[in-house]
Scaffold this motif. Sequence first.
Motif, short mmCIF file in Angstrom:
data_model
loop_
_atom_site.label_atom_id
_atom_site.label_comp_id
_atom_site.label_asym_id
_atom_site.label_seq_id
_atom_site.Cartn_x
_atom_site.Cartn_y
_atom_site.Cartn_z
N LEU A 1 4.11 8.67 -1.58
CA LEU A 1 5.06 8.85 -0.49
C LEU A 1 5.81 7.56 -0.20
CD1 LEU A 1 2.69 10.78 1.96
CD2 LEU A 1 4.16 11.72 0.17
N PRO A 2 7.05 7.66 0.27
CA PRO A 2 7.79 6.44 0.64
C PRO A 2 7.03 5.66 1.70
CG PRO A 2 9.28 8.32 0.54
CD PRO A 2 7.88 8.87 0.42
N PRO A 3 6.98 4.34 1.59
CA PRO A 3 6.29 3.54 2.60
C PRO A 3 7.08 3.53 3.91
CG PRO A 3 7.41 2.10 1.05
CD PRO A 3 7.55 3.50 0.51
N PRO B 1 0.84 -1.21 0.00
CA PRO B 1 0.00 0.00 0.00
C PRO B 1 0.87 1.25 0.00
CG PRO B 1 0.00 -1.01 2.18
CD PRO B 1 0.74 -1.95 1.27
N ILE B 2 0.59 2.15 -0.95
CA ILE B 2 1.33 3.40 -1.07
C ILE B 2 0.35 4.55 -0.92
CG2 ILE B 2 2.73 4.86 -2.58
CD1 ILE B 2 4.24 2.43 -1.62
N VAL B 3 0.67 5.49 -0.04
CA VAL B 3 -0.15 6.67 0.21
C VAL B 3 0.39 7.83 -0.61
CG1 VAL B 3 -1.05 8.24 1.97
CG2 VAL B 3 -0.57 5.85 2.55
N ASN B 4 -0.50 8.63 -1.20
CA ASN B 4 -0.03 9.83 -1.90
C ASN B 4 -0.28 11.07 -1.04
OD1 ASN B 4 -2.73 10.64 -2.25
ND2 ASN B 4 -2.84 9.93 -4.36
N VAL B 5 0.14 12.22 -1.53
CA VAL B 5 0.05 13.45 -0.74
C VAL B 5 -1.40 13.86 -0.47
CG1 VAL B 5 2.29 14.33 -1.47
CG2 VAL B 5 0.24 14.90 -2.81
N SER C 1 13.23 -2.26 -14.49
CA SER C 1 13.74 -1.25 -13.57
C SER C 1 12.99 -1.35 -12.25
CB SER C 1 13.55 0.15 -14.16
OG SER C 1 13.89 1.15 -13.24
N LEU C 2 13.70 -1.11 -11.16
CA LEU C 2 13.06 -1.03 -9.86
C LEU C 2 12.86 0.43 -9.49
CD1 LEU C 2 15.07 -3.71 -7.83
CD2 LEU C 2 12.84 -3.99 -8.94
N ASN C 3 11.76 0.70 -8.79
CA ASN C 3 11.46 2.04 -8.30
C ASN C 3 11.51 1.99 -6.78
OD1 ASN C 3 10.55 4.63 -7.86
ND2 ASN C 3 8.42 4.18 -8.37
N LEU C 4 12.44 2.76 -6.20
CA LEU C 4 12.62 2.79 -4.75
C LEU C 4 12.28 4.18 -4.23
CD1 LEU C 4 16.13 1.07 -4.73
CD2 LEU C 4 13.91 -0.05 -4.45
N MET C 5 11.44 4.25 -3.22
CA MET C 5 11.10 5.51 -2.56
C MET C 5 11.57 5.40 -1.12
SD MET C 5 7.30 6.32 -4.09
CE MET C 5 6.56 4.81 -3.46
N PHE C 6 12.32 6.38 -0.66
CA PHE C 6 12.90 6.23 0.68
C PHE C 6 13.02 7.55 1.41
CE2 PHE C 6 16.49 7.25 -2.04
CZ PHE C 6 17.30 8.06 -1.25
N GLN C 7 13.14 7.45 2.73
CA GLN C 7 13.53 8.54 3.61
C GLN C 7 14.80 8.12 4.34
OE1 GLN C 7 10.16 9.24 6.19
NE2 GLN C 7 9.12 10.52 4.69
N ASP C 8 15.58 9.09 4.79
CA ASP C 8 16.81 8.80 5.51
C ASP C 8 17.08 9.91 6.50
OD1 ASP C 8 19.33 10.52 4.17
OD2 ASP C 8 17.57 10.32 2.89
N GLY D 1 10.79 12.89 1.12
CA GLY D 1 11.65 11.77 0.81
C GLY D 1 12.13 11.89 -0.63
N ARG D 2 12.81 10.86 -1.10
CA ARG D 2 13.35 10.90 -2.46
C ARG D 2 13.08 9.58 -3.18
NH1 ARG D 2 19.46 12.59 -1.65
NH2 ARG D 2 19.20 11.44 0.31
N TYR D 3 13.25 9.60 -4.49
CA TYR D 3 13.05 8.44 -5.34
C TYR D 3 14.39 8.00 -5.93
CZ TYR D 3 8.08 9.96 -5.52
OH TYR D 3 6.79 10.34 -5.23
#
Length: 322
Positions: free
Chosen positions: A289-291, A198-202, A235-242, A253-255
């Motif tokens: 948004l990043p999960p 599940p991915i939440v958007n803004v 291709s893989l799509n990665l969404m992350f926070q750090d 976060g970033r992609y």
Amino acid sequence: MKTHTLASVLVITLLAGACSPHDTPAPETSAAATAAPDFKSEHAEWVQERTADLGKPDGWTSLIGLHWIEAGTQSVGGAEGNAIRLAIAPDRLAQLEPRADGLYFTPVDGAQVTADGKPVQGEIRLDPEGKGGGTTLSYDEGKGQITAIKRGQRLALRVRHADAPARLHFGGLDFFPAEESWRVQARFVPHPPGRTLPIVNVLGEVADNPNPGYVVFEKEGREWKLEALGDPTKSLNLMFQDQTTSRQTYGVGRYLRTDAVAADGTVTLDFNRAYNPPCAYTDFATCPLPPPENRLAQQDDNRQLVRLAVVAGEKKYALALH
């Protein structure tokens, strides 16, 4: 954006073949001297391409509005009194009507509107953006563009204009210095077929996305994990926070996108190419948004929170008009 690793290898090979034995440095010296310039130049080219893409007449910085559509016939135009008032447009442009079989757009008399380069005569159905491309309407001699988007059960008009203030004041991008140490090898671990995440958007909307697996990589003496979207064969799509999120980098976060996963299950994560979602450049995007799984945080042996600081890739973007 494409990586150029294979092309770089071919260039290095050809250059090496063109040298005489007396001209060729020791192997380790040659590799070290060649790899760094190639890495830096390839990264600079990628940044230039990304900057150019954002600043195109129809790029993300050209957005001037996102207008949610209500029931009934609505007027569209730049003047006060329109149900849907566009930031840059003729006073009166069109009538818009959602129906059971679609969304219909009818230019007013005298309005110059085209669809795929052809003048619109009478009403036209707007197919929402998607895999099929959707319908793109142009006005103001092609500088303005209108498309429809669908989010959940709601429809909206997404409007672009080449004279958007955000585009005219676009000052380029800010990146951390590129470092090869942030180009890491990862291992892809597949999930059982059919798994979703599940991915939440803004907007707060939740959508289940195909989740083919996750990647595991080592950095700063620890192993880190990121859940992946996309197709491993492409291709893989990665969404992350750090740890840099909301400090040095964008608060959402970033992609990061990768090449296809190799046959042995390895994949390169070039965090130098971590980039901001469109929401960093416009208020009129609906970014996912990043999960929670991708916050690059874990507990150490003392149950203290440890976070990875990805000091690579794109930094915050401060819009000049804000």
